[in-house]
Design a protein around this motif. Structure first.
Motif, PDB file in Angstrom:
ATOM      1  N   SER A   1      75.813   5.444  27.757  1.00 10.90           N
ATOM      2  CA  SER A   1      74.727   5.420  29.084  1.00 10.90           C
ATOM      3  C   SER A   1      73.524   4.650  28.470  1.00 10.90           C
ATOM      4  CB  SER A   1      74.159   6.701  29.141  1.00 10.90           C
ATOM      5  OG  SER A   1      73.599   7.397  27.858  1.00 10.90           O
ATOM      6  N   HIS A   2      73.435   4.310  27.150  1.00  7.89           N
ATOM      7  CA  HIS A   2      72.547   3.543  26.665  1.00  7.89           C
ATOM      8  C   HIS A   2      72.639   3.525  25.099  1.00  7.89           C
ATOM      9  CE1 HIS A   2      70.425   7.351  26.128  1.00  7.89           C
ATOM     10  NE2 HIS A   2      69.312   6.908  25.373  1.00  7.89           N
ATOM     11  N   THR A   3      71.943   2.816  24.647  1.00  4.71           N
ATOM     12  CA  THR A   3      72.328   2.487  22.965  1.00  4.71           C
ATOM     13  C   THR A   3      71.528   3.085  21.999  1.00  4.71           C
ATOM     14  OG1 THR A   3      71.091   0.545  23.027  1.00  4.71           O
ATOM     15  CG2 THR A   3      73.625   0.589  23.517  1.00  4.71           C
ATOM     16  N   HIS A   4      70.826   4.397  22.412  1.00  3.89           N
ATOM     17  CA  HIS A   4      69.828   5.043  21.267  1.00  3.89           C
ATOM     18  C   HIS A   4      70.921   5.893  20.432  1.00  3.89           C
ATOM     19  CE1 HIS A   4      66.274   5.114  23.965  1.00  3.89           C
ATOM     20  NE2 HIS A   4      66.379   3.869  23.217  1.00  3.89           N
ATOM     21  N   ILE A   5      70.409   6.116  19.365  1.00  2.00           N
ATOM     22  CA  ILE A   5      71.372   6.462  18.173  1.00  2.00           C
ATOM     23  C   ILE A   5      72.142   7.884  18.331  1.00  2.00           C
ATOM     24  CG2 ILE A   5      69.364   7.926  17.198  1.00  2.00           C
ATOM     25  CD1 ILE A   5      70.578   7.171  14.270  1.00  2.00           C
ATOM     26  N   ASP A   6      71.578   8.565  19.227  1.00  4.72           N
ATOM     27  CA  ASP A   6      72.347   9.951  19.629  1.00  4.72           C
ATOM     28  C   ASP A   6      73.318   9.728  20.719  1.00  4.72           C
ATOM     29  OD1 ASP A   6      69.833   9.301  21.080  1.00  4.72           O
ATOM     30  OD2 ASP A   6      69.547  11.452  21.537  1.00  4.72           O
ATOM     31  N   HIS A   7      73.541   8.629  21.201  1.00  8.12           N
ATOM     32  CA  HIS A   7      74.466   8.222  22.332  1.00  8.12           C
ATOM     33  C   HIS A   7      75.478   7.511  21.830  1.00  8.12           C
ATOM     34  CE1 HIS A   7      71.851  10.419  25.526  1.00  8.12           C
ATOM     35  NE2 HIS A   7      71.199   9.997  24.352  1.00  8.12           N
ATOM     36  N   ILE A   8      75.362   6.737  20.726  1.00 12.04           N
ATOM     37  CA  ILE A   8      76.476   5.747  20.320  1.00 12.04           C
ATOM     38  C   ILE A   8      77.162   5.814  19.232  1.00 12.04           C
ATOM     39  CG2 ILE A   8      75.642   3.996  22.049  1.00 12.04           C
ATOM     40  CD1 ILE A   8      74.556   2.181  19.545  1.00 12.04           C
TER      41      ILE A   8
ATOM     42  N   GLY B   1      72.976  10.332  31.701  1.00  9.71           N
ATOM     43  CA  GLY B   1      72.361   9.750  30.521  1.00  9.71           C
ATOM     44  C   GLY B   1      70.884  10.224  30.365  1.00  9.71           C
ATOM     45  N   ASP B   2      69.942   9.629  29.669  1.00  8.20           N
ATOM     46  CA  ASP B   2      68.594   9.848  29.493  1.00  8.20           C
ATOM     47  C   ASP B   2      67.747   9.361  30.844  1.00  8.20           C
ATOM     48  OD1 ASP B   2      69.213  11.062  27.286  1.00  8.20           O
ATOM     49  OD2 ASP B   2      68.304   9.866  25.853  1.00  8.20           O
ATOM     50  N   ALA B   3      68.379   9.084  31.708  1.00 11.64           N
ATOM     51  CA  ALA B   3      67.359   8.567  32.764  1.00 11.64           C
ATOM     52  C   ALA B   3      66.673   9.761  33.552  1.00 11.64           C
ATOM     53  CB  ALA B   3      68.215   8.018  33.994  1.00 11.64           C
TER      54      ALA B   3
ATOM     55  N   GLY C   1      64.163   2.714  32.915  1.00 12.41           N
ATOM     56  CA  GLY C   1      63.023   3.596  32.708  1.00 12.41           C
ATOM     57  C   GLY C   1      62.948   4.268  31.162  1.00 12.41           C
ATOM     58  N   HIS C   2      63.951   4.927  30.930  1.00 13.20           N
ATOM     59  CA  HIS C   2      64.038   5.609  29.656  1.00 13.20           C
ATOM     60  C   HIS C   2      64.362   4.131  28.715  1.00 13.20           C
ATOM     61  CE1 HIS C   2      65.044   8.283  26.281  1.00 13.20           C
ATOM     62  NE2 HIS C   2      66.026   7.331  26.107  1.00 13.20           N
ATOM     63  N   SER C   3      65.473   3.559  28.978  1.00 13.03           N
ATOM     64  CA  SER C   3      65.759   2.264  28.184  1.00 13.03           C
ATOM     65  C   SER C   3      66.137   0.997  29.407  1.00 13.03           C
ATOM     66  CB  SER C   3      66.909   2.416  27.177  1.00 13.03           C
ATOM     67  OG  SER C   3      68.097   2.361  27.951  1.00 13.03           O
TER      68      SER C   3
HETATM   69 ZN    ZN Z   1      67.767   7.630  24.596  1.00 20.18          ZN
END
Ligand code: ZN
Length: 261
Positions: A74-81, A198-200, A179-181
């Protein structure tokens, strides 16, 4: 610290959809992963922290572990990839392709490696303080958090708005939801009104200040969400929710921004 016997927890959301999360990760990084088992291929939407291998665990859940599986970030923050490198097919929005290949953001589990202004911003957003590490319990006895490092992996394909992810009996349309990323994406299934967001948007403290965030993007993205026939949202954190709750969450943040935070 207690020893975490079961690092992953699961919840069946529908015949084909399973939620997976890491209950012993700090709530800030306790992200949702969604396994969707399709007639042609399976999909894992986000991959958590990568503290212990994910794919072998997924294979214990899948009806047919020999089937192709596509990993969507969904995006590339540590808790998602955290576990993207375990999958052969890895898809992300072009804006975050480089970050997925060679992550530069938070790479370790240690709080003292997170910038003070970010920690303050997270406290202000409503998250509880973080201990020495981002884990509340180790995955197994003798685990050394210093051995952890976010690996990342080069994407094997890119997802732009209008592209689809086709699992056979599930067809998802890619939505760009910044927005979030800047490269946040969601997957929307028109036939069921299900959105993997994702985190949207999720039903917990949204992060709208700090690196990569944009309130103007959030506002535009919320207009897009309102315009779509969304029935159910599976967010990047916390519990899934319906359209009524989605509109409440959107109104809540719009009011904060209208007041001029
Ligand atoms: Zn995130």
């Amino acid at each position: 610290m207690n020893i975490a016997n079961d690092w992953f927890k699961t919840k069946k959301l529908s015949a084909d959809t399973t939620l997976i999360f890491e209950p012993h990760a700090h709530v800030l990084v306790r992200a949702n992963m969604f396994l969707v088992e399709g007639s042609e291929r399976d999909m894992i939407f986000d991959t958590g922290m990568g503290v212990i291998p994910l794919k072998p665990f997924l294979d214990t859940l899948r009806r047919d572990p020999s089937k192709e599986i596509i990993c969507v970030a969904s995006h590339t923050h540590i808790d998602h990839i955290g576990a993207v490198h375990e999958f052969d097919a890895r898809l992300v929005h072009p804006i975050e392709a480089e970050e997925m290949a060679k992550p530069t953001d938070q790479l370790t589990l240690f709080r003292n490696e997170m910038p003070d202004n970010i920690l303050q911003l997270l406290l202000d957003a409503g998250y509880p303080p973080i201990g020495e590490t981002l884990l509340e319990a180790p995955p197994y006895a003798g685990y050394d958090p210093a051995t952890y490092r976010l690996q990342g992996a080069a994407p094997t394909g890119l997802l732009n708005p209008g592209n689809t992810v086709d699992l056979g009996n599930h067809l998802y349309r890619v939505l760009h939801l910044p927005g979030h990323s800047p490269g946040s994406i969601g997957l929307f299934e028109t036939s069921t009104g299900v959105l993997f967001a994702g985190d949207a948007i999720y039903d917990g403290p949204l992060i709208f200040e700090g690196p990569g965030t944009s309130i103007p993007d959030y506002r535009k993205m919320f207009e897009l969400l309102k315009s779509l026939p969304i029935v159910t949202i599976h967010g990047g954190h916390d519990s899934s929710f319906d359209r009524t709750r989605m509109l409440e969450i959107i109104r809540h943040y719009e009011a904060i921004w209208d007041r001029g935070n």
